[in-house]
Design a protein around this motif. Structure first.
Motif, PDB file in Angstrom:
ATOM      1  N   LEU A  46     -47.253  42.641  31.892  1.00 62.17           N
ATOM      2  CA  LEU A  46     -46.929  41.748  30.765  1.00 62.17           C
ATOM      3  C   LEU A  46     -47.478  42.438  29.524  1.00 62.17           C
ATOM      4  O   LEU A  46     -48.694  42.501  29.327  1.00 62.17           O
ATOM      5  CB  LEU A  46     -47.564  40.370  30.947  1.00 62.17           C
ATOM      6  N   LEU A  51     -50.441  43.467  36.068  1.00 62.07           N
ATOM      7  CA  LEU A  51     -50.528  42.331  36.983  1.00 62.07           C
ATOM      8  C   LEU A  51     -50.158  42.734  38.407  1.00 62.07           C
ATOM      9  O   LEU A  51     -49.913  41.868  39.263  1.00 62.07           O
ATOM     10  CB  LEU A  51     -49.593  41.205  36.501  1.00 62.07           C
ATOM     11  N   LYS A  60     -52.072  33.771  36.956  1.00 63.45           N
ATOM     12  CA  LYS A  60     -52.260  32.711  35.959  1.00 63.45           C
ATOM     13  C   LYS A  60     -53.579  32.890  35.207  1.00 63.45           C
ATOM     14  O   LYS A  60     -53.630  32.837  33.979  1.00 63.45           O
ATOM     15  CB  LYS A  60     -52.214  31.364  36.650  1.00 63.45           C
ATOM     16  N   ILE A  63     -53.612  36.021  32.898  1.00 65.84           N
ATOM     17  CA  ILE A  63     -52.800  35.836  31.678  1.00 65.84           C
ATOM     18  C   ILE A  63     -53.516  34.930  30.683  1.00 65.84           C
ATOM     19  O   ILE A  63     -53.541  35.198  29.480  1.00 65.84           O
ATOM     20  CB  ILE A  63     -51.421  35.266  32.044  1.00 65.84           C
ATOM     21  N   TRP A  66     -56.303  36.847  29.073  1.00 67.04           N
ATOM     22  CA  TRP A  66     -55.704  37.858  28.181  1.00 67.04           C
ATOM     23  C   TRP A  66     -55.168  37.192  26.902  1.00 67.04           C
ATOM     24  O   TRP A  66     -55.349  37.699  25.794  1.00 67.04           O
ATOM     25  CB  TRP A  66     -54.594  38.560  28.947  1.00 67.04           C
ATOM     26  N   GLU A  67     -54.549  36.032  27.081  1.00 66.13           N
ATOM     27  CA  GLU A  67     -54.012  35.306  25.931  1.00 66.13           C
ATOM     28  C   GLU A  67     -55.133  34.893  24.976  1.00 66.13           C
ATOM     29  O   GLU A  67     -55.004  35.025  23.754  1.00 66.13           O
ATOM     30  CB  GLU A  67     -53.247  34.062  26.396  1.00 66.13           C
ATOM     31  N   PHE A  97     -45.649  30.218  27.888  1.00 65.54           N
ATOM     32  CA  PHE A  97     -46.083  30.520  29.246  1.00 65.54           C
ATOM     33  C   PHE A  97     -44.993  30.256  30.276  1.00 65.54           C
ATOM     34  O   PHE A  97     -44.771  31.053  31.194  1.00 65.54           O
ATOM     35  CB  PHE A  97     -47.346  29.719  29.570  1.00 65.54           C
ATOM     36  N   TRP A 101     -43.542  33.242  32.625  1.00 63.32           N
ATOM     37  CA  TRP A 101     -43.839  33.075  34.060  1.00 63.32           C
ATOM     38  C   TRP A 101     -42.570  33.313  34.872  1.00 63.32           C
ATOM     39  O   TRP A 101     -42.568  34.036  35.865  1.00 63.32           O
ATOM     40  CB  TRP A 101     -44.398  31.684  34.306  1.00 63.32           C
ATOM     41  N   SER A 114     -44.211  39.924  26.298  1.00 60.51           N
ATOM     42  CA  SER A 114     -44.678  38.551  26.078  1.00 60.51           C
ATOM     43  C   SER A 114     -43.776  37.845  25.072  1.00 60.51           C
ATOM     44  O   SER A 114     -43.145  38.490  24.234  1.00 60.51           O
ATOM     45  CB  SER A 114     -46.122  38.555  25.574  1.00 60.51           C
TER      46      SER A 114
END
Length: 431
Positions: A46, A51, A60, A63, A66-67, A97, A101, A114
């Motif tokens: 991503l 990942l 999950k 991410i 990281w976000e 998200f 996903w 992203s």
């Protein structure tokens, strides 16, 4: 039969998940909250986040972490070399998200960009707070009148930061291509009242002027005249306004400073409060006619008066008889009154048009006056005292003659007035 069984087994293997390479269909995407033990394939990224081999919950969590790191980074908003740091999170930016996903699990082994979304309400609120210092309210043009000159202070346009243009730079972006610095632009906001509007309204000279004379030794009459003239002085009429003499000057009472002086009642000059006011209204009327303004309301005196030509007088009596005229021009009309010993001058300022105006009177009829003799026992026998001079009566037409810049004339009938003769009144001692 054996061949049929083999074909069935092969078909079953082909449709069994995980048995053949390729991309999963959307029905195979694990729920975000799923505890599935499935793992993402090697090479699944991503943006720059690897990942590969992670299970659902691990994907999950990674991410989300990281976000948070990405959203904690600052954007620099730059306006005219001034830098304003703002956290991405403060601007309402977040990962979409649900969208990414699905992309991750349907495009395994690949690099997925992203996808960001923006809470525009939060973003506008934060931008307004951070950039408020760069907004500037417009300043309307204004004016002052000094020495009978219309002086304009020019308008100053305002500015407002273009918040929408900032938000546009977040749309359809990923963390990778999200700019680290954004140049802030501002739009000019015009003033509600512009310099050009005031220039249209500005007066540039005298468009009507008239002078009458009075007996300065008559103190009461001079006082009344001066009071009324001062009330009228510096009156400003906007385009479309109608001036009312009575409203502007107000009621004439002893409490207002007005004194007894001669007024006309039943064709005779008798003392009354406010005598002399009509000279102000008559002078103003003549100036308004010469300014080529439309007269809305005007009444002549019952008898001819000495301080102004026939047809140019305007009697007033609060509140019944009024003088009214309208500003039908595109500019302001500014009234100045000047009282010197024995001299009253009224000037109307406006926008010059190149036209000139004058009066013209035509007497249609003259009527001789009568002599009224009254016995006064206080006089000696044969003694005669003149209380009132006699004057003829008249029927007169009054015209407004307008000459334009080319010399063409326009003759307009203003009024046809009838003035009763003023009787000569004598008091005579009884024999």
């Amino acid at each position: 039969m054996r061949m049929l069984s083999i074909l069935i087994i092969i078909a079953t293997l082909l449709v069994t998940p995980g048995c053949t390479p390729g991309i999963w269909n959307s029905s195979q995407v694990p729920s975000v909250d799923s505890q599935s033990q499935r793992s993402l394939r090697e090479g699944t990224f991503l943006d720059d986040l690897d990942l590969s081999g992670l299970k659902v919950q691990e994907v999950k969590d990674k991410i989300k972490s990281w976000e948070e790191d990405k959203l904690a980074q600052n954007l620099l908003l730059v306006y005219n070399k001034t830098e304003i740091p703002v956290m991405r999170k403060e601007l309402g930016i977040s990962l979409d998200f649900e969208k990414i996903w699905a992309q991750l699990w349907t495009a395994q082994g690949q690099r997925t960009a992203s996808s960001l979304k923006v809470d525009t309400v939060q973003a506008h609120q934060m931008l307004h707070e951070k950039l408020a210092q760069f907004n500037q309210a417009a300043v309307d043009a204004s004016y002052t009148i000094e020495n009978n000159q219309f002086i304009i202070k020019p308008a100053v346009p305002g500015r407002v930061v273009q918040e929408d243009s900032i938000l546009e730079q977040f749309q359809n972006r990923s963390f990778t291509d999200l700019p680290g610095q954004i140049e802030v632009s501002a739009a000019e906001v015009p003033a509600a009242q512009t310099t050009e509007q005031l220039q249209t309204l500005a007066f540039d000279g005298i468009i009507g002027e008239y002078t009458t004379r009075f007996n300065a030794k008559d103190e009461n009459r001079s006082t009344n005249l001066t009071l009324a003239a001062n009330k009228m002085d510096k009156t400003l009429l906007k385009p479309g306004d109608t001036l009312s003499f009575n409203q502007t000057v107000g009621q004439r009472t002893p409490e207002s400073g007005y004194k007894d002086a001669y007024v006309i009642i039943n064709n005779e000059y008798v003392p009354g409060v406010g005598g002399g006011i009509c000279q102000v209204s008559s002078t103003l009327y003549s100036a308004a006619v010469l300014a080529n303004l439309p007269i809305v309301e005007r009444y002549p005196h019952a008898m001819a008066i000495s301080y102004i030509p026939l047809g140019q007088d305007a009697t007033v009596n609060y509140p019944d008889l009024d003088l009214k005229f309208k500003n039908n021009t595109a500019s302001f009309i500014y009234i100045r009154t000047e009282v010197k010993p024995g001299i009253l001058t009224i000037r109307l300022y406006g926008k010059k048009t190149g036209k000139t105006v004058r009066f013209e009177q035509q007497i249609e009829k003259e009527t001789d006056f009568q002599t009224i003799r009254r016995i006064d026992p206080n006089l000696s026998p044969g003694q005669v005292v003149q209380d009132q001079a006699g004057y003829k009566g008249y029927t007169v037409k009054t015209y407004r003659i307008i000459k334009d810049s080319s010399g063409a004339l326009d003759k307009q009938l203003l009024t046809q007035d009838e003035y009763a003769p003023t009787p000569k009144i004598l008091r005579i001692g009884a024999d």
